[in-house]
Design an enzyme around this catalytic site. Structure first.
Site, PDB file in Angstrom:
ATOM      1  N   THR B  96       0.873  -1.169   0.000  1.00 44.40           N
ATOM      2  CA  THR B  96       0.000   0.000   0.000  1.00 44.40           C
ATOM      3  C   THR B  96       0.913   1.222   0.000  1.00 44.40           C
ATOM      4  O   THR B  96       1.613   1.489   0.970  1.00 44.40           O
ATOM      5  CB  THR B  96      -0.935   0.004   1.227  1.00 44.40           C
ATOM      6  N   LYS B 171      -7.537   1.684  -2.894  1.00 40.37           N
ATOM      7  CA  LYS B 171      -7.205   1.287  -1.523  1.00 40.37           C
ATOM      8  C   LYS B 171      -7.375   2.472  -0.586  1.00 40.37           C
ATOM      9  O   LYS B 171      -7.821   2.319   0.554  1.00 40.37           O
ATOM     10  CB  LYS B 171      -5.770   0.738  -1.462  1.00 40.37           C
ATOM     11  N   LYS B 239       0.217   5.203   8.521  1.00 40.16           N
ATOM     12  CA  LYS B 239       0.973   5.273   7.265  1.00 40.16           C
ATOM     13  C   LYS B 239       0.007   5.445   6.085  1.00 40.16           C
ATOM     14  O   LYS B 239       0.187   6.311   5.228  1.00 40.16           O
ATOM     15  CB  LYS B 239       1.807   4.002   7.071  1.00 40.16           C
TER      16      LYS B 239
END
Lengths: 290, 290
Positions: B96, B171, B239
């Site tokens: 990701t 995502k 993150k």
């Protein structure tokens, strides 16, 4: 069974209808009598011109009105149901109201030998029309056992969750969860559009995973299409969130996002979105007038 | 097929294992070599001591590392996979990461005649272990058609959502939706406890309605039990949210609640909850140290 139904709004009208279709002897009351007359024609039931009169002789009296004040009037007012109900009967309130008024009515009812259940519902207008509401109930077991088979006419699930007020508190939990969830979904749709994604395809994928929700499954396409006419109105959501935030002030719960989303809904109202459904938080993010 | 897998974290380790079990000729690389050795024993596959060496002769190279910087190092670094891959092969990145680095790698790969797909996954550690991940893919159709049957070894759904970067952007939408949703759920659980409700019973009812979500179904009980060891860690969520908020600054999306929830996660980190799962927003509301 002889029952009364007070309040023929978008929820009450079909709920009372299901009671009639289930074979109960139903008498309705509505503030605007024309609607009670229409109901009476639709379902071949009786109507009364005061709540007290509707409640006379009823085994169970149902109320489903707008807010705490309305509820106080149709129960404790001069022409309220308490002036028609007799000992041993039960008052079931389907209004989404405060836990405080639920406890207050439970106590007043107990003094008169009347049972009381607070029983807010979820499932919306469609759930009421299709008779598949979820009912969150607070009160005593004996009243619950008598009222449950009757409520079954319009419900898919009915659960006693604690003492008087517990039904209202459970409904508050429901609305708290929806507030954060719908704003998150609105931000997701907004971001997907800004990022130039095919948003419909993206939600078709992610709805099956850890971000999935009833709201995502049922509202992402209407949100992408900028359509906000699919259910629970912003004005009602603000009423409910006001009850939630009042209660949180009393029990000390910290609801930072619920409080902000309530303010976001105030923005939607100011944009003219009072009757839009709750997913109109997206409209606010995108700053379009409606 | 000859494949390489770079990065044997909680996701990569079982994903590479599924490739091996599916009959592919797998060579792995991991920064900590001991883990590559362990993998090699578990799955009877080869391991290499640099990404370039692992990638040599591979038809498809998979990367699944921590963040943009790690990804840049294992791809473009002196010993990165681009120094081992040959024309006609494909690089599939499961990290990701930002949409920007996805576009950058796609362009670098194209210069070398290499295909590139950004392919972040959802489904968590359990999804990786059970081989039922959802893969959100950005890139070209030809590379997708070649890589899809191979990724099938660990996936239940794989979808091409647009050009390079589209997988990462999808995502991000997923994480945005989760942020608001989980905070709403945390406020709901917190309120239920403060209100003295039997929270487990309340969620058992409302999870089937309009407030329902994967998170509510799968996390309400662990949240009630004050257990936060069930999946995606707060450090990783921060993150991801950092990537989201960076991208939103570029595309102009307004994400007020996502931004606040990111700050809430910073509070959880300060409370020592770095490795707690994302539902630890409840712990923050209840102000318990962990």
């Amino acid at each position: 069974m002889k029952v009364a139904f007070i309040g023929l709004g978008v929820m009450g009208y079909p709920m009372a209808g299901h009671l009639s279709k289930a074979g109960h002897d139903v008498t309705v009351f509505n503030r605007t009598t024309a609607k009670a007359e229409a109901w009476s024609e639709d379902y071949k039931g009786a109507f009364a011109v005061t709540p007290a009169e509707a409640a006379k002789g009823a085994d169970i009296v149902f109320t489903c009105v707008g807010n705490d004040d309305d509820l106080r009037e149709v129960t404790c007012g001069d022409q309220g149901v308490f002036n028609g109900m007799t000992e041993g009967s039960i008052l079931v309130d389907h209004t989404t109201a405060s836990a405080e008024i639920a406890r207050e009515l439970a106590s007043l009812a107990a003094d008169k030998g009347i049972g009381f259940l607070d029983a807010p519902v979820s499932g919306g207008q469609a759930g009421a029309e299709n008779g598949v509401l979820s009912v969150m109930v607070g009160g005593d077991q004996a009243s619950f056992d008598k009222a449950e088979p009757v409520m079954d006419a319009y419900s898919k699930s009915i659960r006693l969750l604690g003492e008087a007020g517990a039904g209202q508190l459970a409904k508050m939990v429901n609305q708290i969860c929806i507030a954060g969830l719908v704003q998150g979904l609105a931000e997701g749709v907004h971001f997907a559009k800004r990022a130039g994604l095919d948003a419909a395809q993206v939600f078709d994928v992610i709805q099956h995973g850890a971000a999935g929700s009833w709201q995502m499954v049922n509202r992402h396409q209407t949100m992408i299409d900028d359509e906000y006419d699919f259910g629970f109105a912003v004005d009602w959501m603000r009423k409910d969130l006001n009850i939630v935030l009042d209660e949180a002030r009393k029990n000390g719960a910290r609801l930072p996002i619920t409080a902000i989303v309530d303010q976001f809904y105030a923005d939607v109202q100011e944009m003219g979105g009072n009757r839009c459904d709750t997913s109109s938080l997206l409209m606010r993010l995108e700053k379009r007038e409606k």
